[in-house]
Design a protein around this motif. Sequence first.
Motif, PDB file in Angstrom:
ATOM      1  N   ILE A 216      46.815  65.327   1.154  1.00  0.00           N
ATOM      2  CA  ILE A 216      46.942  65.330   2.616  1.00  0.00           C
ATOM      3  C   ILE A 216      46.145  66.484   3.212  1.00  0.00           C
ATOM      4  N   ARG A 217      46.090  67.590   2.505  1.00  0.00           N
ATOM      5  CA  ARG A 217      45.379  68.778   2.994  1.00  0.00           C
ATOM      6  C   ARG A 217      43.886  68.734   2.692  1.00  0.00           C
ATOM      7  N   GLY A 218      43.406  67.619   2.192  1.00  0.00           N
ATOM      8  CA  GLY A 218      41.967  67.469   1.988  1.00  0.00           C
ATOM      9  C   GLY A 218      41.505  67.492   0.552  1.00  0.00           C
ATOM     10  N   GLY A 219      42.422  67.677  -0.394  1.00  0.00           N
ATOM     11  CA  GLY A 219      42.042  67.657  -1.800  1.00  0.00           C
ATOM     12  C   GLY A 219      41.767  66.248  -2.283  1.00  0.00           C
ATOM     13  N   ARG A 220      41.051  66.156  -3.371  1.00  0.00           N
ATOM     14  CA  ARG A 220      40.683  64.854  -3.931  1.00  0.00           C
ATOM     15  C   ARG A 220      41.367  64.665  -5.276  1.00  0.00           C
ATOM     16  N   LEU A 221      41.975  63.492  -5.461  1.00  0.00           N
ATOM     17  CA  LEU A 221      42.573  63.121  -6.734  1.00  0.00           C
ATOM     18  C   LEU A 221      41.787  61.963  -7.313  1.00  0.00           C
ATOM     19  N   LEU A 222      41.324  62.116  -8.547  1.00  0.00           N
ATOM     20  CA  LEU A 222      40.536  61.084  -9.222  1.00  0.00           C
ATOM     21  C   LEU A 222      41.238  60.720 -10.525  1.00  0.00           C
ATOM     22  N   GLN A 223      41.676  59.468 -10.633  1.00  0.00           N
ATOM     23  CA  GLN A 223      42.307  59.025 -11.867  1.00  0.00           C
ATOM     24  C   GLN A 223      41.246  58.386 -12.753  1.00  0.00           C
ATOM     25  N   ALA A 224      40.816  59.125 -13.746  1.00  0.00           N
ATOM     26  CA  ALA A 224      39.753  58.669 -14.645  1.00  0.00           C
ATOM     27  C   ALA A 224      39.759  59.541 -15.891  1.00  0.00           C
ATOM     28  N   LYS A 225      39.278  58.984 -16.977  1.00  0.00           N
ATOM     29  CA  LYS A 225      39.184  59.722 -18.233  1.00  0.00           C
ATOM     30  C   LYS A 225      37.912  60.562 -18.257  1.00  0.00           C
ATOM     31  N   VAL A 226      38.049  61.786 -18.732  1.00  0.00           N
ATOM     32  CA  VAL A 226      36.884  62.662 -18.905  1.00  0.00           C
ATOM     33  C   VAL A 226      36.310  62.437 -20.299  1.00  0.00           C
ATOM     34  N   HIS A 227      35.007  62.149 -20.354  1.00  0.00           N
ATOM     35  CA  HIS A 227      34.361  61.913 -21.643  1.00  0.00           C
ATOM     36  C   HIS A 227      33.782  63.201 -22.227  1.00  0.00           C
ATOM     37  N   GLU A 228      33.028  63.931 -21.416  1.00  0.00           N
ATOM     38  CA  GLU A 228      32.416  65.155 -21.936  1.00  0.00           C
ATOM     39  C   GLU A 228      31.998  66.073 -20.799  1.00  0.00           C
ATOM     40  N   ILE A 229      31.717  67.309 -21.180  1.00  0.00           N
ATOM     41  CA  ILE A 229      31.224  68.303 -20.234  1.00  0.00           C
ATOM     42  C   ILE A 229      29.711  68.383 -20.360  1.00  0.00           C
ATOM     43  N   GLU A 230      29.022  68.275 -19.242  1.00  0.00           N
ATOM     44  CA  GLU A 230      27.558  68.402 -19.227  1.00  0.00           C
ATOM     45  C   GLU A 230      27.194  69.884 -19.203  1.00  0.00           C
ATOM     46  N   ILE A 231      26.426  70.296 -20.207  1.00  0.00           N
ATOM     47  CA  ILE A 231      26.016  71.693 -20.314  1.00  0.00           C
ATOM     48  C   ILE A 231      24.485  71.744 -20.304  1.00  0.00           C
ATOM     49  N   GLY A 232      23.932  72.345 -19.266  1.00  0.00           N
ATOM     50  CA  GLY A 232      22.485  72.451 -19.131  1.00  0.00           C
ATOM     51  C   GLY A 232      22.013  73.881 -19.247  1.00  0.00           C
ATOM     52  N   ALA A 233      20.831  74.141 -18.751  1.00  0.00           N
ATOM     53  CA  ALA A 233      20.243  75.481 -18.826  1.00  0.00           C
ATOM     54  C   ALA A 233      21.070  76.515 -18.076  1.00  0.00           C
ATOM     55  N   GLU A 234      21.748  76.074 -17.009  1.00  0.00           N
ATOM     56  CA  GLU A 234      22.574  76.987 -16.222  1.00  0.00           C
ATOM     57  C   GLU A 234      24.030  76.986 -16.659  1.00  0.00           C
ATOM     58  N   GLY A 235      24.317  76.335 -17.788  1.00  0.00           N
ATOM     59  CA  GLY A 235      25.682  76.301 -18.294  1.00  0.00           C
ATOM     60  C   GLY A 235      26.395  75.012 -17.936  1.00  0.00           C
ATOM     61  N   ALA A 236      27.734  75.068 -17.932  1.00  0.00           N
ATOM     62  CA  ALA A 236      28.550  73.891 -17.644  1.00  0.00           C
ATOM     63  C   ALA A 236      28.568  73.647 -16.144  1.00  0.00           C
ATOM     64  N   ARG A 237      28.110  72.456 -15.737  1.00  0.00           N
ATOM     65  CA  ARG A 237      27.999  72.180 -14.305  1.00  0.00           C
ATOM     66  C   ARG A 237      28.493  70.805 -13.894  1.00  0.00           C
ATOM     67  N   ALA A 238      28.906  69.945 -14.842  1.00  0.00           N
ATOM     68  CA  ALA A 238      29.377  68.621 -14.461  1.00  0.00           C
ATOM     69  C   ALA A 238      30.224  68.021 -15.576  1.00  0.00           C
ATOM     70  N   LEU A 239      31.066  67.081 -15.189  1.00  0.00           N
ATOM     71  CA  LEU A 239      31.825  66.277 -16.140  1.00  0.00           C
ATOM     72  C   LEU A 239      31.249  64.868 -16.137  1.00  0.00           C
ATOM     73  N   HIS A 240      31.205  64.261 -17.308  1.00  0.00           N
ATOM     74  CA  HIS A 240      30.908  62.842 -17.393  1.00  0.00           C
ATOM     75  C   HIS A 240      32.237  62.124 -17.591  1.00  0.00           C
ATOM     76  N   THR A 241      32.572  61.252 -16.665  1.00  0.00           N
ATOM     77  CA  THR A 241      33.857  60.577 -16.661  1.00  0.00           C
ATOM     78  C   THR A 241      33.654  59.074 -16.610  1.00  0.00           C
ATOM     79  N   GLU A 242      34.716  58.332 -16.816  1.00  0.00           N
ATOM     80  CA  GLU A 242      34.600  56.877 -16.728  1.00  0.00           C
ATOM     81  C   GLU A 242      34.341  56.418 -15.299  1.00  0.00           C
ATOM     82  N   ALA A 243      34.512  57.352 -14.325  1.00  0.00           N
ATOM     83  CA  ALA A 243      34.205  57.033 -12.930  1.00  0.00           C
ATOM     84  C   ALA A 243      32.825  57.553 -12.523  1.00  0.00           C
ATOM     85  N   GLY A 244      32.080  58.106 -13.478  1.00  0.00           N
ATOM     86  CA  GLY A 244      30.751  58.624 -13.174  1.00  0.00           C
ATOM     87  C   GLY A 244      30.647  60.126 -13.367  1.00  0.00           C
ATOM     88  N   ARG A 245      29.520  60.667 -12.966  1.00  0.00           N
ATOM     89  CA  ARG A 245      29.256  62.097 -13.100  1.00  0.00           C
ATOM     90  C   ARG A 245      29.982  62.860 -11.989  1.00  0.00           C
TER      91      ARG A 245
END
Length: 416
Positions: A216-245
């Motif tokens: 209600i206060r503006g937060g987002r709830l996403l019901q999805a499985k997390v597959h992996e953490i994307e780690i690039g040159a700048e470190g960990a910056r994204a999750l790959h989930t069954e709902a997308g990046r």
Amino acid sequence: MASATADTVVVVGAGIVGAASALNLQSRGFAVTIIDAQSPGEGASFGNAGIAARCAIVPVPVPGILKKLPKMLMDPMGPLSIDFLHVARNVKWFIDYLRHGRASEVERIASELFKLTDGSIDEHLALARDTGGAPWITECDYLYIYPKRSDFEAEAFAWKIRRHHGIEYVELDAGELHALEPDLASEFNFAIRLPKHGFALDPARLVKGLVESFEIRGGRLLQAKVHEIEIGAEGARALHTEAGRLPFDRLVIAAGAWSATLAKQLGVRVPLMSERGYHIQFRDPGIRQNHPMMVTSGKYVATPMAGGLRLAGMVEFKPMDAPPDPRLTDRLKRHARLLFPNANLEDAETWLGHRPSLPDSLPVIGAVPCHPNVILAFGHQHIGLSTGPRTGRLVAQLIAGERVNEDLSAFRADRF
């Protein structure tokens, strides 16, 4: 402090720790997303005993536990069940777990846990204030009940530790106990009454109410499985989930017993073990229970919840994906009959869940050494509900760069 245009934070886990972290971060101006494969409050936060226990600082391994193990395993009403092949496959974990049962280690662990349990009910009430969780948490006294006073005296080591930390209690004789709990079996003739405690009338609804207000206060709830953490040159910056990046600036891993897999992707090997726990809840017991109580003779908790009488306990060491053992819920049902002889125990539901436990009985709270934008917050074993609100506040303070009054070095991720 964060501003309205602050970093985005993703919290993995919609249990009490994740919900508390998200609400605390949101109040500091962060844009927060909670992601979980299940709906809020459906993991260990669903099936626990519901106690906000300031006193819950003494770990399961204590001096003398090795001598007691054979009797505990042979006892048909005992609180412990072990798959010996599972133990053999994880023998290093169990050796380390028992090694921390030395007196000096128990005292150290208790001191660290008290940083998280002290003021537990106050933390809960503050977190739930003006949220949908508020109706589901209440302050009350907590009872430890014993068949006789000598059983209490046999636990002198644990009570000495609690007294050392200023945990107040009052001794009750048989008459005083049964005046408080008139439907309790006559076999229980001594108790300890602990003020400054509380419990959730429904732990799942408590967490769901917190998350609903977060949305209600503006937060987002996403019901999805997390597959992996994307780690690039700048470190960990994204999750790959069954709902997308799902990109993030900051990440909180508070996924309970499933957290170690994600932590491993970041180079942190945490020896996390599931202590499988059970509950049985009787929808219409037809008895009065005025206080939640730890029944020391069976090492379980009986809680008068909104949905009926819940008995929660048992420690089962078995693979996470093994089916539930109905003998353990049957054992809890037999305990219920001994506890409340006149109760109606016909209409019952059962549950199995996973307590995320580490060999030193302390959680992991803090940044990943090589990925400082990732905070770990898991491993609260039997006391996740008691410690969840404080942990969530600490997580938010760490991310916001606020001063943390507690020394959290004992909870660091690289201590193993």
